[in-house]
Scaffold this motif. Structure first.
Motif, PDB file in Angstrom:
ATOM      1  N   LEU A   1       0.827  -1.201   0.000  1.00 42.53           N
ATOM      2  CA  LEU A   1       0.000   0.000   0.000  1.00 42.53           C
ATOM      3  C   LEU A   1       0.865   1.256   0.000  1.00 42.53           C
ATOM      4  O   LEU A   1       0.601   2.211  -0.743  1.00 42.53           O
ATOM      5  CB  LEU A   1      -0.924   0.013   1.222  1.00 42.53           C
ATOM      6  N   VAL A   2       1.901   1.269   0.835  1.00 38.29           N
ATOM      7  CA  VAL A   2       2.813   2.413   0.883  1.00 38.29           C
ATOM      8  C   VAL A   2       3.445   2.657  -0.487  1.00 38.29           C
ATOM      9  O   VAL A   2       3.531   3.793  -0.968  1.00 38.29           O
ATOM     10  CB  VAL A   2       3.893   2.195   1.964  1.00 38.29           C
ATOM     11  N   LYS A   3       3.880   1.574  -1.134  1.00 39.55           N
ATOM     12  CA  LYS A   3       4.497   1.709  -2.459  1.00 39.55           C
ATOM     13  C   LYS A   3       3.472   2.147  -3.508  1.00 39.55           C
ATOM     14  O   LYS A   3       3.784   2.959  -4.386  1.00 39.55           O
ATOM     15  CB  LYS A   3       5.148   0.380  -2.862  1.00 39.55           C
ATOM     16  N   ARG A   4       2.264   1.621  -3.417  1.00 39.77           N
ATOM     17  CA  ARG A   4       1.205   1.998  -4.360  1.00 39.77           C
ATOM     18  C   ARG A   4       0.966   3.507  -4.299  1.00 39.77           C
ATOM     19  O   ARG A   4       0.909   4.190  -5.332  1.00 39.77           O
ATOM     20  CB  ARG A   4      -0.081   1.243  -4.007  1.00 39.77           C
ATOM     21  N   TRP A   5       0.821   4.034  -3.083  1.00 35.06           N
ATOM     22  CA  TRP A   5       0.517   5.453  -2.947  1.00 35.06           C
ATOM     23  C   TRP A   5       1.689   6.328  -3.355  1.00 35.06           C
ATOM     24  O   TRP A   5       1.496   7.410  -3.923  1.00 35.06           O
ATOM     25  CB  TRP A   5       0.089   5.740  -1.514  1.00 35.06           C
ATOM     26  N   SER A   6       2.898   5.876  -3.094  1.00 39.67           N
ATOM     27  CA  SER A   6       4.066   6.645  -3.535  1.00 39.67           C
ATOM     28  C   SER A   6       4.110   6.731  -5.055  1.00 39.67           C
ATOM     29  O   SER A   6       4.358   7.806  -5.627  1.00 39.67           O
ATOM     30  CB  SER A   6       5.352   6.000  -3.005  1.00 39.67           C
ATOM     31  N   ASN A   7       3.848   5.622  -5.723  1.00 39.55           N
ATOM     32  CA  ASN A   7       3.853   5.617  -7.187  1.00 39.55           C
ATOM     33  C   ASN A   7       2.728   6.492  -7.747  1.00 39.55           C
ATOM     34  O   ASN A   7       2.929   7.241  -8.712  1.00 39.55           O
ATOM     35  CB  ASN A   7       3.718   4.188  -7.713  1.00 39.55           C
ATOM     36  N   LEU A   8       1.558   6.392  -7.147  1.00 33.42           N
ATOM     37  CA  LEU A   8       0.436   7.208  -7.609  1.00 33.42           C
ATOM     38  C   LEU A   8       0.702   8.697  -7.405  1.00 33.42           C
ATOM     39  O   LEU A   8       0.382   9.524  -8.260  1.00 33.42           O
ATOM     40  CB  LEU A   8      -0.845   6.806  -6.871  1.00 33.42           C
ATOM     41  N   ALA A   9       1.291   9.035  -6.239  1.00 26.18           N
ATOM     42  CA  ALA A   9       1.568  10.439  -5.947  1.00 26.18           C
ATOM     43  C   ALA A   9       2.601  11.015  -6.912  1.00 26.18           C
ATOM     44  O   ALA A   9       2.486  12.167  -7.348  1.00 26.18           O
ATOM     45  CB  ALA A   9       2.061  10.588  -4.504  1.00 26.18           C
ATOM     46  N   ARG A  10       3.609  10.219  -7.242  1.00 32.00           N
ATOM     47  CA  ARG A  10       4.613  10.702  -8.207  1.00 32.00           C
ATOM     48  C   ARG A  10       3.971  10.936  -9.568  1.00 32.00           C
ATOM     49  O   ARG A  10       4.275  11.913 -10.255  1.00 32.00           O
ATOM     50  CB  ARG A  10       5.758   9.700  -8.310  1.00 32.00           C
ATOM     51  N   GLY A  11       3.082  10.044  -9.960  1.00 28.89           N
ATOM     52  CA  GLY A  11       2.405  10.226 -11.237  1.00 28.89           C
ATOM     53  C   GLY A  11       1.452  11.402 -11.226  1.00 28.89           C
ATOM     54  O   GLY A  11       1.289  12.093 -12.235  1.00 28.89           O
ATOM     55  N   LEU A  12       0.835  11.645 -10.083  1.00 31.29           N
ATOM     56  CA  LEU A  12      -0.113  12.741  -9.959  1.00 31.29           C
ATOM     57  C   LEU A  12       0.593  14.090  -9.992  1.00 31.29           C
ATOM     58  O   LEU A  12       0.082  15.064 -10.542  1.00 31.29           O
ATOM     59  CB  LEU A  12      -0.895  12.582  -8.655  1.00 31.29           C
ATOM     60  N   GLY A  13       1.771  14.150  -9.387  1.00 28.48           N
ATOM     61  CA  GLY A  13       2.547  15.384  -9.395  1.00 28.48           C
ATOM     62  C   GLY A  13       2.092  16.436  -8.414  1.00 28.48           C
ATOM     63  O   GLY A  13       2.543  17.588  -8.475  1.00 28.48           O
ATOM     64  N   ARG A  14       1.215  16.088  -7.525  1.00 26.93           N
ATOM     65  CA  ARG A  14       0.736  17.021  -6.504  1.00 26.93           C
ATOM     66  C   ARG A  14       0.258  16.208  -5.297  1.00 26.93           C
ATOM     67  O   ARG A  14       0.357  14.984  -5.303  1.00 26.93           O
ATOM     68  CB  ARG A  14      -0.394  17.906  -7.043  1.00 26.93           C
ATOM     69  N   ARG A  15      -0.242  16.922  -4.280  1.00 24.53           N
ATOM     70  CA  ARG A  15      -0.676  16.203  -3.076  1.00 24.53           C
ATOM     71  C   ARG A  15      -1.782  15.205  -3.384  1.00 24.53           C
ATOM     72  O   ARG A  15      -2.692  15.481  -4.153  1.00 24.53           O
ATOM     73  CB  ARG A  15      -1.147  17.184  -2.007  1.00 24.53           C
ATOM     74  N   MET A  16      -1.675  14.058  -2.742  1.00 20.82           N
ATOM     75  CA  MET A  16      -2.640  12.987  -2.927  1.00 20.82           C
ATOM     76  C   MET A  16      -3.353  12.694  -1.613  1.00 20.82           C
ATOM     77  O   MET A  16      -2.720  12.621  -0.555  1.00 20.82           O
ATOM     78  CB  MET A  16      -1.931  11.729  -3.420  1.00 20.82           C
ATOM     79  N   ILE A  17      -4.664  12.533  -1.671  1.00 23.63           N
ATOM     80  CA  ILE A  17      -5.474  12.199  -0.503  1.00 23.63           C
ATOM     81  C   ILE A  17      -6.005  10.780  -0.657  1.00 23.63           C
ATOM     82  O   ILE A  17      -6.559  10.415  -1.698  1.00 23.63           O
ATOM     83  CB  ILE A  17      -6.647  13.181  -0.336  1.00 23.63           C
ATOM     84  N   VAL A  18      -5.821   9.974   0.385  1.00 23.41           N
ATOM     85  CA  VAL A  18      -6.298   8.599   0.408  1.00 23.41           C
ATOM     86  C   VAL A  18      -7.323   8.465   1.524  1.00 23.41           C
ATOM     87  O   VAL A  18      -7.097   8.917   2.646  1.00 23.41           O
ATOM     88  CB  VAL A  18      -5.150   7.598   0.651  1.00 23.41           C
ATOM     89  N   PHE A  19      -8.461   7.853   1.224  1.00 28.28           N
ATOM     90  CA  PHE A  19      -9.457   7.523   2.238  1.00 28.28           C
ATOM     91  C   PHE A  19      -9.309   6.057   2.623  1.00 28.28           C
ATOM     92  O   PHE A  19      -9.227   5.185   1.755  1.00 28.28           O
ATOM     93  CB  PHE A  19     -10.875   7.723   1.712  1.00 28.28           C
TER      94      PHE A  19
ATOM     95  N   THR B   1       3.095  16.748   4.071  1.00 32.51           N
ATOM     96  CA  THR B   1       3.578  15.673   3.212  1.00 32.51           C
ATOM     97  C   THR B   1       2.786  15.628   1.908  1.00 32.51           C
ATOM     98  O   THR B   1       1.693  16.173   1.801  1.00 32.51           O
ATOM     99  CB  THR B   1       3.429  14.313   3.921  1.00 32.51           C
ATOM    100  N   ARG B   2       3.358  14.956   0.919  1.00 31.48           N
ATOM    101  CA  ARG B   2       2.696  14.820  -0.382  1.00 31.48           C
ATOM    102  C   ARG B   2       1.467  13.918  -0.285  1.00 31.48           C
ATOM    103  O   ARG B   2       0.491  14.109  -1.006  1.00 31.48           O
ATOM    104  CB  ARG B   2       3.693  14.225  -1.382  1.00 31.48           C
ATOM    105  N   ILE B   3       1.517  12.911   0.607  1.00 26.92           N
ATOM    106  CA  ILE B   3       0.420  11.949   0.737  1.00 26.92           C
ATOM    107  C   ILE B   3      -0.247  12.143   2.090  1.00 26.92           C
ATOM    108  O   ILE B   3       0.413  12.219   3.125  1.00 26.92           O
ATOM    109  CB  ILE B   3       0.935  10.503   0.619  1.00 26.92           C
TER     110      ILE B   3
END
Length: 257
Positions: A29-47, A154-156
């Motif tokens: 999960l940690v790796k998934r969100w890191s990869n998604l955040a890098r692709g998004l290029g901005r802050r990412m919110i996860v519920f 943080t970014r995430i």
């Protein structure tokens, strides 16, 4: 088992997860969100949502700890929907309709009606702007919300809470603000056993704990399980193997979730 010392709503908690859960569930999960955040290029919110008793709070705080140690991962900050409870003074002086009758909000504390959705939505908008945001937190010592308790830069941002994916008016639109979502699945019987045990550990007799579950927790459990919007990731609570214990005294109200 790997042990983590956590702070959950102002209480010190020790949580231990087995290697299968850490390597097969949490680190991915940690790796998934890191990869998604890098692709998004901005802050990412996860519920991260789930019924009361699924262990969301410990899981979210553990994921925050792991994000600081997993190679190549982006740090994340875990916060809780609990920080958006209305103050106790508001709960005591306002009512909601339940089963065709008016009840005082303080009598159903922990139900969806006891959260300040407007304040939560405003903070989500702030978070999306990507700047440093001060978030509230719920204290299980004072049983009140502490404003500006957590600084998020943080970014995430991982937000955990029972009703984040609730498919009801006012709640279902919140998904527009998140970039990924997780639901922790569990059966009603599993949740009842966990919630009753939690209250017994907090000092209730078993009969009292079961009566409390029938009066309060059961309604919230059934509401979450029966009415939820689709999510990106579903986890089985039975597959998240962990043990946890508080290192400070608790009371039944400490264990709303």
């Amino acid at each position: 088992m790997q042990e983590f010392e956590l702070s959950v709503n102002g209480l010190k908690v020790k949580a231990a997860y087995d290697s299968a859960t850490i390597d097969g569930v949490l680190i991915p999960l940690v790796k998934r969100w890191s990869n998604l955040a890098r692709g998004l290029g901005r802050r990412m919110i996860v519920f991260m949502a789930g019924a009361p008793g699924t262990g969301k709070s410990c899981c979210a705080q553990t994921l925050e700890e792991l994000s600081l140690s997993v190679e190549g991962a982006l740090p994340l900050t875990a916060v809780s929907l609990d920080g958006f409870h209305y103050p106790n003074s508001y709960l005591r002086s306002n009512v909601a309709e339940v089963d065709g009758r008016e009840v005082r909000l303080s009598d159903i504390k922990g139900a969806p009606e006891t959260f300040d959705l407007n304040a939560f939505r405003a903070k989500l908008i702030e978070l999306k702007r990507g700047k440093r945001v001060l978030m509230p937190a719920y204290s299980r010592k004072t049983h009140e919300v502490e404003e500006n308790a957590i600084a998020v830069d943080t970014r995430i941002v991982l937000i955990e809470g029972n009703y984040l994916l609730l498919d009801e008016r006012g709640w279902r639109g919140l998904c527009a603000y998140c970039n990924d979502s997780v639901f922790i699945e569990a059966t009603p019987s599993e949740l009842k056993a966990r919630l009753v045990e939690r209250k017994v550990e907090g000092g209730m007799k078993k009969a009292e704990a079961e009566a409390f579950y029938a009066k309060s927790d059961r309604r919230n459990v059934e509401r979450v399980l029966a009415h939820r919007v689709p999510c990106a990731v579903t986890l089985e609570q039975s597959g998240i193997n962990h043990l946890s214990r508080k290192t400070a005294p608790s009371s039944p109200e400490d264990q709303l979730r």
